[in-house]
Structure formats: C-alpha cells, structure tokens
Design a protein around this motif. Structure first.
Motif, PDB file in Angstrom:
ATOM      1  N   LEU A   6       0.926  -1.508  -0.126  1.00  0.00           N
ATOM      2  CA  LEU A   6      -0.249   0.200  -0.059  1.00  0.00           C
ATOM      3  C   LEU A   6       1.306   1.528  -0.585  1.00  0.00           C
ATOM      4  O   LEU A   6       0.684   2.181  -0.724  1.00  0.00           O
ATOM      5  CB  LEU A   6      -0.807   0.165   1.052  1.00  0.00           C
ATOM      6  N   GLU A   7       2.132   0.973   0.225  1.00  0.00           N
ATOM      7  CA  GLU A   7       2.844   2.320   1.003  1.00  0.00           C
ATOM      8  C   GLU A   7       3.418   2.546  -0.823  1.00  0.00           C
ATOM      9  O   GLU A   7       3.491   3.483  -0.370  1.00  0.00           O
ATOM     10  CB  GLU A   7       3.573   2.253   2.177  1.00  0.00           C
ATOM     11  N   ARG A   8       3.768   1.881  -1.276  1.00  0.00           N
ATOM     12  CA  ARG A   8       4.337   1.495  -2.791  1.00  0.00           C
ATOM     13  C   ARG A   8       3.736   2.304  -3.360  1.00  0.00           C
ATOM     14  O   ARG A   8       4.635   3.325  -4.203  1.00  0.00           O
ATOM     15  CB  ARG A   8       5.181  -0.173  -2.997  1.00  0.00           C
ATOM     16  N   LYS A   9       2.517   2.178  -3.074  1.00  0.00           N
ATOM     17  CA  LYS A   9       1.379   2.661  -4.495  1.00  0.00           C
ATOM     18  C   LYS A   9       0.584   4.038  -3.683  1.00  0.00           C
ATOM     19  O   LYS A   9      -0.098   4.555  -4.094  1.00  0.00           O
ATOM     20  CB  LYS A   9       0.759   1.496  -4.835  1.00  0.00           C
ATOM     21  N   LEU A  43      -7.857  15.441   9.537  1.00  0.00           N
ATOM     22  CA  LEU A  43      -6.703  15.664  10.358  1.00  0.00           C
ATOM     23  C   LEU A  43      -6.423  15.331  11.450  1.00  0.00           C
ATOM     24  O   LEU A  43      -5.118  15.154  11.674  1.00  0.00           O
ATOM     25  CB  LEU A  43      -6.635  17.280   9.913  1.00  0.00           C
ATOM     26  N   ILE A  44      -7.533  15.581  12.140  1.00  0.00           N
ATOM     27  CA  ILE A  44      -7.066  14.888  13.876  1.00  0.00           C
ATOM     28  C   ILE A  44      -6.632  13.351  13.330  1.00  0.00           C
ATOM     29  O   ILE A  44      -5.912  12.655  14.533  1.00  0.00           O
ATOM     30  CB  ILE A  44      -8.543  15.473  14.296  1.00  0.00           C
ATOM     31  N   LEU A  45      -7.542  12.650  13.139  1.00  0.00           N
ATOM     32  CA  LEU A  45      -7.488  11.121  12.875  1.00  0.00           C
ATOM     33  C   LEU A  45      -6.007  10.637  12.480  1.00  0.00           C
ATOM     34  O   LEU A  45      -5.531  10.602  12.934  1.00  0.00           O
ATOM     35  CB  LEU A  45      -8.992  10.523  11.994  1.00  0.00           C
ATOM     36  N   LEU A  46      -5.799  11.855  11.383  1.00  0.00           N
ATOM     37  CA  LEU A  46      -3.962  11.555  10.248  1.00  0.00           C
ATOM     38  C   LEU A  46      -3.023  11.454  11.327  1.00  0.00           C
ATOM     39  O   LEU A  46      -2.248  11.027  11.504  1.00  0.00           O
ATOM     40  CB  LEU A  46      -4.592  12.164   9.002  1.00  0.00           C
ATOM     41  N   LEU A  47      -2.860  12.708  12.156  1.00  0.00           N
ATOM     42  CA  LEU A  47      -2.077  12.691  12.902  1.00  0.00           C
ATOM     43  C   LEU A  47      -2.082  11.678  14.319  1.00  0.00           C
ATOM     44  O   LEU A  47      -0.935  11.715  14.847  1.00  0.00           O
ATOM     45  CB  LEU A  47      -1.812  14.461  13.407  1.00  0.00           C
ATOM     46  N   TYR A  48      -3.304  11.510  14.897  1.00  0.00           N
ATOM     47  CA  TYR A  48      -3.238  10.722  15.899  1.00  0.00           C
ATOM     48  C   TYR A  48      -2.312   8.919  14.830  1.00  0.00           C
ATOM     49  O   TYR A  48      -2.058   8.526  16.165  1.00  0.00           O
ATOM     50  CB  TYR A  48      -4.720  10.462  16.376  1.00  0.00           C
ATOM     51  N   ALA A  49      -3.284   8.716  13.871  1.00  0.00           N
ATOM     52  CA  ALA A  49      -2.560   7.451  13.705  1.00  0.00           C
ATOM     53  C   ALA A  49      -0.935   7.585  13.294  1.00  0.00           C
ATOM     54  O   ALA A  49      -0.466   6.569  13.332  1.00  0.00           O
ATOM     55  CB  ALA A  49      -3.361   7.058  12.632  1.00  0.00           C
ATOM     56  N   THR A  50      -0.480   8.999  12.402  1.00  0.00           N
ATOM     57  CA  THR A  50       0.800   9.072  12.287  1.00  0.00           C
ATOM     58  C   THR A  50       1.363   8.950  13.568  1.00  0.00           C
ATOM     59  O   THR A  50       2.319   7.964  13.839  1.00  0.00           O
ATOM     60  CB  THR A  50       1.005  10.214  11.658  1.00  0.00           C
ATOM     61  N   PHE A  51       1.097  10.045  14.678  1.00  0.00           N
ATOM     62  CA  PHE A  51       2.098  10.251  16.272  1.00  0.00           C
ATOM     63  C   PHE A  51       1.971   8.302  17.214  1.00  0.00           C
ATOM     64  O   PHE A  51       2.696   7.605  17.259  1.00  0.00           O
ATOM     65  CB  PHE A  51       0.982  11.022  16.743  1.00  0.00           C
ATOM     66  N   LEU A  52       0.748   8.119  16.237  1.00  0.00           N
ATOM     67  CA  LEU A  52       1.007   6.719  17.377  1.00  0.00           C
ATOM     68  C   LEU A  52       2.140   5.638  16.738  1.00  0.00           C
ATOM     69  O   LEU A  52       2.155   4.675  17.850  1.00  0.00           O
ATOM     70  CB  LEU A  52      -0.425   5.801  17.218  1.00  0.00           C
ATOM     71  N   GLN A  53       2.193   5.826  15.837  1.00  0.00           N
ATOM     72  CA  GLN A  53       3.645   4.839  15.215  1.00  0.00           C
ATOM     73  C   GLN A  53       4.813   5.283  15.669  1.00  0.00           C
ATOM     74  O   GLN A  53       5.842   4.919  15.568  1.00  0.00           O
ATOM     75  CB  GLN A  53       3.612   4.820  13.648  1.00  0.00           C
ATOM     76  N   VAL A  54       4.779   6.323  16.193  1.00  0.00           N
ATOM     77  CA  VAL A  54       6.466   7.342  16.830  1.00  0.00           C
ATOM     78  C   VAL A  54       6.452   6.477  17.760  1.00  0.00           C
ATOM     79  O   VAL A  54       5.583   7.109  18.641  1.00  0.00           O
ATOM     80  CB  VAL A  54       6.177   8.956  16.781  1.00  0.00           C
ATOM     81  N   ARG A 194      -1.956  -0.459  17.281  1.00  0.00           N
ATOM     82  CA  ARG A 194      -1.107  -0.152  16.503  1.00  0.00           C
ATOM     83  C   ARG A 194      -1.077  -0.485  15.065  1.00  0.00           C
ATOM     84  O   ARG A 194      -0.880   0.277  14.692  1.00  0.00           O
ATOM     85  CB  ARG A 194       0.018   0.090  17.232  1.00  0.00           C
ATOM     86  N   GLU A 195      -0.882  -1.902  14.958  1.00  0.00           N
ATOM     87  CA  GLU A 195      -0.665  -2.611  13.751  1.00  0.00           C
ATOM     88  C   GLU A 195      -1.749  -2.017  13.057  1.00  0.00           C
ATOM     89  O   GLU A 195      -1.409  -1.858  11.866  1.00  0.00           O
ATOM     90  CB  GLU A 195      -0.587  -3.793  14.084  1.00  0.00           C
ATOM     91  N   ARG A 196      -3.211  -2.085  13.646  1.00  0.00           N
ATOM     92  CA  ARG A 196      -3.999  -1.206  12.625  1.00  0.00           C
ATOM     93  C   ARG A 196      -3.925  -0.356  12.328  1.00  0.00           C
ATOM     94  O   ARG A 196      -4.647   0.252  11.130  1.00  0.00           O
ATOM     95  CB  ARG A 196      -5.827  -1.870  13.174  1.00  0.00           C
ATOM     96  N   LEU A 197      -3.671   0.558  13.202  1.00  0.00           N
ATOM     97  CA  LEU A 197      -3.807   1.901  12.914  1.00  0.00           C
ATOM     98  C   LEU A 197      -2.175   2.656  12.085  1.00  0.00           C
ATOM     99  O   LEU A 197      -2.471   3.384  11.039  1.00  0.00           O
ATOM    100  CB  LEU A 197      -3.530   3.055  14.203  1.00  0.00           C
ATOM    101  N   ALA A 198      -1.432   1.755  12.523  1.00  0.00           N
ATOM    102  CA  ALA A 198      -0.520   2.347  11.058  1.00  0.00           C
ATOM    103  C   ALA A 198      -1.303   1.731   9.635  1.00  0.00           C
ATOM    104  O   ALA A 198       0.112   2.464   8.647  1.00  0.00           O
ATOM    105  CB  ALA A 198       0.595   0.790  11.537  1.00  0.00           C
ATOM    106  N   TRP A 199      -2.579   1.490   9.292  1.00  0.00           N
ATOM    107  CA  TRP A 199      -2.737   0.994   7.357  1.00  0.00           C
ATOM    108  C   TRP A 199      -3.290   2.525   7.654  1.00  0.00           C
ATOM    109  O   TRP A 199      -3.675   2.855   6.252  1.00  0.00           O
ATOM    110  CB  TRP A 199      -3.751  -0.375   7.387  1.00  0.00           C
ATOM    111  N   TRP A 200      -3.618   2.950   8.603  1.00  0.00           N
ATOM    112  CA  TRP A 200      -4.573   4.572   8.409  1.00  0.00           C
ATOM    113  C   TRP A 200      -4.024   5.372   7.604  1.00  0.00           C
ATOM    114  O   TRP A 200      -4.362   6.535   7.222  1.00  0.00           O
ATOM    115  CB  TRP A 200      -4.959   4.900  10.237  1.00  0.00           C
ATOM    116  N   PRO A 201      -2.239   5.778   8.366  1.00  0.00           N
ATOM    117  CA  PRO A 201      -2.320   7.012   7.111  1.00  0.00           C
ATOM    118  C   PRO A 201      -2.199   7.171   6.203  1.00  0.00           C
ATOM    119  O   PRO A 201      -2.903   7.933   5.033  1.00  0.00           O
ATOM    120  CB  PRO A 201      -0.042   6.915   7.269  1.00  0.00           C
ATOM    121  N   VAL A 202      -2.096   6.420   5.235  1.00  0.00           N
ATOM    122  CA  VAL A 202      -2.683   6.393   4.070  1.00  0.00           C
ATOM    123  C   VAL A 202      -3.537   6.836   2.968  1.00  0.00           C
ATOM    124  O   VAL A 202      -4.394   7.942   2.737  1.00  0.00           O
ATOM    125  CB  VAL A 202      -1.721   5.747   2.778  1.00  0.00           C
ATOM    126  N   PRO A 203      -4.894   5.597   3.787  1.00  0.00           N
ATOM    127  CA  PRO A 203      -6.049   6.177   3.134  1.00  0.00           C
ATOM    128  C   PRO A 203      -6.366   7.536   3.834  1.00  0.00           C
ATOM    129  O   PRO A 203      -6.946   8.542   2.559  1.00  0.00           O
ATOM    130  CB  PRO A 203      -7.146   5.248   3.450  1.00  0.00           C
TER     131      PRO A 203
END
Length: 316
Positions: A6-9, A43-54, A194-203
């Motif tokens: 997914l991230e490749r595309k 945007l809040i959801l995007l940032l939460y999913a992103t920050f959770l991977q940090v 956390r693994e499930r939310l790692a799918w969220w940033p791209v969509p």
C-alpha cells in the motif's frame, strides 16, 4: 495487499485523490463549506494514527547511537535550514509561496521515511528510534526558524490568534498518542491496535488531499503557473539533501545501512504536521496549503528515484 505494498503505491493514490478533489470541487462548489468542516476531524485522525507509530515515550532509545543521532540532528536542524534559506532566494516575493516552502521544508519527516528506509535497505530500528527526537525538536524549533527566515508580512499571518486551531489539531492527537502508547506499554496484549492504525495514514491523507483540492480549487488553479518555479526548488532540495547525507556519512565513516537511513531522513519532510498551520491561516493565504501538497507529491516521486539511486549508486 500488505501495508508495505500500500505504501509503495501511495504516490498514485494521492494523485488520484488530487484529481478526484478537483473534479468534486468543480462539479459541486456549493459543498465547499461542508468539506471544510470535515477537514479538521480527518486531520486529527490522520495525525493520531501517525503519531501512534512514533515511540513518543522512548526518547532514551534515540540517543543510544550518538554518532548517528548527531548526524541526523546536524543535517535536519542546522544544515538543511541553511539550504532552505538559500533556496528561498530563488522564489518569487509572494509571501504565501515563501511561507509554504518554509513550513514544509523545515520539518523532517517522522512517518513515511521509515517505510522508505526499509525499502531502500536502511537501518529501520535506528529510523524508528530517532523519530520522537525529530518530532520534538521540529515542534520546538519551527517558530524560531520562521522568526529568523520569514519576513514581517508572514509573521503577521502567523499570529497566535489565528494559529490556535492548528495548535489544538496537533496537540490533541499528540497527547492522545502519548496516552495510547503508555496504555499499550502497560497492556502489550493490545499491541494489535497500533498495527491496525498503521494502515490508516495513507487512506486518511488521501481523504485530506481530496478535501483540500475540492475546497481550494481556485488556489490550485492559481498554483499551476507556479510549477516551473516550485518543482525545481523541491527537486533541488531532494538532490542536495542526498548529497549532504553522502558527505556527512563519508566524514563520519557511517555504516552503509545507517547512511541510507540518514539520506531518507534528510530527504523527506513532515507535510502532515504543517498542514494544520497552513489551513488555519486567514483568507488570502490558501496557496500555502497547495504548496505543501505539491511538495508532498514531488517528494513521493523523488522517493521513487531515491529507492533506485541510494542503494545502487549513492550508498552501495
């Protein structure tokens, strides 16, 4: 499809999102206010999913390898701001264009640079370890960089009165991500969250691009004439960032996998983080968000080149 595929595309996903947003905005301009209200929660959801991977609560891990971390910080927070200042001299005097470039090029990436480090044969554990330090420092240093590099007109636009929604949109998911990380440390059995939310940033970023394009159709049209100016600046940044990584790695005799990670850290920028600032600006500054989205697309195409160039030519 797994997450890496997914991230490749993602570059093609974002291009389709941009096109879909423009078509939507042209066909139904009356829904603009509704889409603008949707933009902030997405945007809040995007940032939460992103920050959770940090690993926000594990700063101690970041400084274990002082040589690598020192080079990442030197490149991202000392040398690249000097490069951004130099590139700024080639831009037109339009303050919105300059502010967009400053916002997006001054902050190092804390998310997809890990993916590209993995795809490009870098050192993923060190990439993950350094991300919370990069995130913390960019939040602290961005106001200082803007004060040093921006002119008076830009400083007025970035008043605290106008910026409080952006600070809330960033601060809320950051705090929630830190609390979630603490909860996951105490309850490791729930790590799958956390693994499930790692799918969220791209969509989610694709949805953000659709909403921005649909609500800023006029600004996007106006920015088309800026492509011959902005694209070479963004490409020059990518080129010099990689060459800077090569120089730093050679001077410090950095191992090849760490050198590749350094190159991806210097080449990628944190458009997620600065989008709220761009969207909180008063009327007349819509070009800033368009510049940030454009840089993200140029960067993603640049990463496709990086994935060939860095492991096969620059750091063999």
């Amino acid at each position: 499809m797994d997450r890496l595929q997914l991230e490749r595309k993602q570059v093609w996903i974002y291009l389709l999102a941009l096109l879909a947003g423009l078509l939507l905005g042209n066909a139904w301009p009356q829904i603009g206010p509704i889409l603008e209200r949707l933009l902030w929660p997405v945007l809040i959801l995007l940032l939460y999913a992103t920050f959770l991977q940090v690993p926000l609560l594990h700063l101690r891990v970041a400084v274990v390898d002082r040589r690598f971390v020192g080079l990442v910080l030197l490149g991202n927070f000392v040398l690249l701001p000097l490069l951004v200042w130099a590139l700024l001299q080639w831009l037109p005097a339009d303050p919105a264009i300059r502010l967009g470039v400053l916002l997006v090029l001054l902050v190092p990436c804390t998310d997809w640079f890990i993916t590209f480090s993995q795809l490009g044969g870098g050192n993923v554990p060190r990439a993950i370890a350094v991300t919370p330090l990069n995130l913390l420092l960019q939040l602290l240093l961005l106001p200082a960089y803007l004060w040093l590099l921006a002119d008076a007109e830009i400083s007025v636009a970035l008043s605290i009165v106008d910026m409080w929604p952006a600070l809330l949109v960033i601060g809320l998911p950051l705090a929630l991500a830190a609390l979630s990380e603490r909860w996951l440390d105490v309850h490791p059995a729930h790590a799958m969250w956390r693994e499930r939310l790692a799918w969220w940033p791209v969509p989610l970023l694709a949805v953000v691009i659709v909403l921005i394009a649909a609500t800023q159709v006029v600004a996007v049209r106006g920015a088309l004439g800026l492509l011959p100016v902005l694209v070479p600046v963004f490409l020059a940044f990518l080129l010099f960032a990689a060459l800077l990584a090569k120089l730093l790695a050679r001077l410090s005799q950095l191992p090849t996998d760490q050198a590749r990670t350094l190159a991806f850290s210097l080449g990628t920028r944190n458009s997620f983080l600065v989008l709220p600032f761009a969207l909180a600006l008063p009327a007349g500054w819509e070009t800033v968000a368009v510049v940030i989205v454009l840089q993200s697309l140029v960067e993603l195409f640049g990463m496709l080149f990086y994935l060939w160039w860095i492991p096969r030519r620059l750091f063999k």
